[in-house]
Design a protein around this motif. Sequence first.
Motif, PDB file in Angstrom:
ATOM      1  N   MET A   1       1.360   6.629  -7.135  1.00  0.00           N
ATOM      2  CA  MET A   1       0.078   7.515  -7.237  1.00  0.00           C
ATOM      3  C   MET A   1       0.651   9.299  -7.007  1.00  0.00           C
ATOM      4  O   MET A   1       0.299   9.721  -7.829  1.00  0.00           O
ATOM      5  N   PHE A   2       1.142   8.902  -5.752  1.00  0.00           N
ATOM      6  CA  PHE A   2       1.541  10.287  -5.656  1.00  0.00           C
ATOM      7  C   PHE A   2       2.793  11.376  -6.823  1.00  0.00           C
ATOM      8  O   PHE A   2       2.603  12.045  -7.190  1.00  0.00           O
TER       9      PHE A   2
ATOM     10  N   THR B   1       0.579  -1.297  -0.234  1.00  0.00           N
ATOM     11  CA  THR B   1      -0.295  -0.081  -0.127  1.00  0.00           C
ATOM     12  C   THR B   1       0.928   1.245   0.172  1.00  0.00           C
ATOM     13  O   THR B   1       0.210   2.588  -0.675  1.00  0.00           O
ATOM     14  N   THR B   2       1.890   1.491   0.928  1.00  0.00           N
ATOM     15  CA  THR B   2       2.717   2.509   0.582  1.00  0.00           C
ATOM     16  C   THR B   2       3.624   2.649  -0.616  1.00  0.00           C
ATOM     17  O   THR B   2       3.098   3.888  -0.866  1.00  0.00           O
TER      18      THR B   2
ATOM     19  N   LEU C   1       2.560   1.347  -3.277  1.00  0.00           N
ATOM     20  CA  LEU C   1       1.313   2.016  -4.342  1.00  0.00           C
ATOM     21  C   LEU C   1       0.987   4.230  -3.832  1.00  0.00           C
ATOM     22  O   LEU C   1       0.988   4.093  -5.141  1.00  0.00           O
ATOM     23  N   PHE C   2       0.811   4.084  -2.752  1.00  0.00           N
ATOM     24  CA  PHE C   2       0.801   5.399  -2.891  1.00  0.00           C
ATOM     25  C   PHE C   2       1.846   6.269  -3.106  1.00  0.00           C
ATOM     26  O   PHE C   2       1.257   7.327  -4.099  1.00  0.00           O
TER      27      PHE C   2
END
Length: 56
Positions: free
Chosen positions: A39-40, A32-33, A35-36
Motif C-alpha cells: 500500500m505504501f 499485514t506487514t 500488505l502495508f
Amino acid sequence: MKFFKGVREEMKQVTWPGKRQLRKDTLIVIETTILFGVMFFIMDTAIQTLFSLILR
C-alpha cells in the motif's frame, strides 16, 4: 528482592500461546506487514507521479 518475587508470581500466571496459535499470529503479522508495504509503495508511486506531472 520483593520486586523479583512479584515478577516471578506474575510470570506463573501467564498463559503462553500454543504452537498453532503462535504460527497463526505470526502469519497474520507477516501478511499485514506485506500488505502495508504494498500500500505504501502504491501511494508513494502515485504521489511521486502526481508531483512530477505538476512540476513539469
